[in-house]
Design a protein around this motif. Sequence first.
Motif, PDB file in Angstrom:
ATOM      1  N   ASP A   1      -7.471   1.856  -0.789  1.00  0.00           N
ATOM      2  CA  ASP A   1      -6.255   1.621  -2.020  1.00  0.00           C
ATOM      3  C   ASP A   1      -4.943   2.408  -2.316  1.00  0.00           C
ATOM      4  O   ASP A   1      -6.164   3.457  -1.935  1.00  0.00           O
ATOM      5  N   ALA A   2      -4.517   2.398  -3.097  1.00  0.00           N
ATOM      6  CA  ALA A   2      -3.703   3.847  -3.102  1.00  0.00           C
ATOM      7  C   ALA A   2      -3.916   4.521  -4.050  1.00  0.00           C
ATOM      8  O   ALA A   2      -4.334   6.356  -3.916  1.00  0.00           O
ATOM      9  N   ASN A   3      -4.899   4.202  -4.708  1.00  0.00           N
ATOM     10  CA  ASN A   3      -6.294   5.169  -5.948  1.00  0.00           C
ATOM     11  C   ASN A   3      -6.784   6.085  -4.913  1.00  0.00           C
ATOM     12  O   ASN A   3      -7.336   6.541  -4.530  1.00  0.00           O
TER      13      ASN A   3
ATOM     14  N   THR B   1       1.217  10.759   4.993  1.00  0.00           N
ATOM     15  CA  THR B   1       2.513  10.789   4.054  1.00  0.00           C
ATOM     16  C   THR B   1       2.782  12.810   4.781  1.00  0.00           C
ATOM     17  O   THR B   1       2.317  13.701   4.644  1.00  0.00           O
TER      18      THR B   1
ATOM     19  N   GLY C   1       2.211   1.290  -3.349  1.00  0.00           N
ATOM     20  CA  GLY C   1       0.966   2.448  -4.238  1.00  0.00           C
ATOM     21  C   GLY C   1       0.976   3.812  -4.191  1.00  0.00           C
ATOM     22  O   GLY C   1       0.792   4.370  -4.839  1.00  0.00           O
ATOM     23  N   VAL C   2       0.970   4.247  -2.979  1.00  0.00           N
ATOM     24  CA  VAL C   2       0.598   6.082  -2.541  1.00  0.00           C
ATOM     25  C   VAL C   2       1.453   6.522  -2.944  1.00  0.00           C
ATOM     26  O   VAL C   2       1.216   7.073  -3.213  1.00  0.00           O
TER      27      VAL C   2
ATOM     28  N   LEU D   1       0.792  -0.855   0.231  1.00  0.00           N
ATOM     29  CA  LEU D   1      -0.351   0.187  -0.120  1.00  0.00           C
ATOM     30  C   LEU D   1       1.238   1.272  -0.303  1.00  0.00           C
ATOM     31  O   LEU D   1       0.819   2.289  -0.639  1.00  0.00           O
ATOM     32  N   GLU D   2       1.581   1.278   0.808  1.00  0.00           N
ATOM     33  CA  GLU D   2       2.171   2.510   1.155  1.00  0.00           C
ATOM     34  C   GLU D   2       3.157   2.468   0.056  1.00  0.00           C
ATOM     35  O   GLU D   2       3.437   3.642  -0.948  1.00  0.00           O
TER      36      GLU D   2
ATOM     37  N   SER E   1       1.056   6.256  -6.445  1.00  0.00           N
ATOM     38  CA  SER E   1       0.303   7.369  -7.038  1.00  0.00           C
ATOM     39  C   SER E   1       0.526   9.044  -7.196  1.00  0.00           C
ATOM     40  O   SER E   1       0.102   9.584  -8.067  1.00  0.00           O
TER      41      SER E   1
END
Length: 182
Positions: A126-128, A176, A46-47, A43-44, A50
């Motif tokens: 999720d990341a998106n 973040t 992906g963030v 997840l991290e 993104s």
Amino acid sequence: MPRGMSWRAVVALAAACLTLAAAGVANASPTQPRATVTSLSGLEQGVLASINAFRTANKLSPLILSASLTTAAREHSQQMAEQGYFQHESADGSAFWKRLQRFYPSSPWRYWSVGENLLWSSPDVDANGALQMWLNSPEHKANLLTARWREIGVSAVHVAAAPGTFHGLDVTIVTTDFGIRR
């Protein structure tokens, strides 16, 4: 929000963004960070991807992952999850930039600036979905579009039956932390 996902999301009251000259910043707390984060969860990752894709699409430089900002983000996410609160300030009420300064020192730099985006979602995100939540908030979107940022720390913490603000729900907290030093 991704299609087909049912989740309740709450976005931080406001993204915190503060620019400080290093000479004018108070000394860091004598308390040292526990350990430097060296790896990211899926997840991290992906963030981070993104956010960098969004910045690149908006003609901004992608952000470089900072181990020290990631450690700061991880510790804040974990503290909020354990103590059941959700805010930029630390549990002791100190300003977010003071917390970040412990991990991402302002000295000996002439210019130092940090910012932070937070979100929580139940049960998951999720990341998106995380990016979309921030884009729906003018303050968070402004942080993502801040051209001066060069580094980022990313944390995603999932906790079952989170106390306090989270009302015993299973939650995912994403932090973040943005920074620049020169």
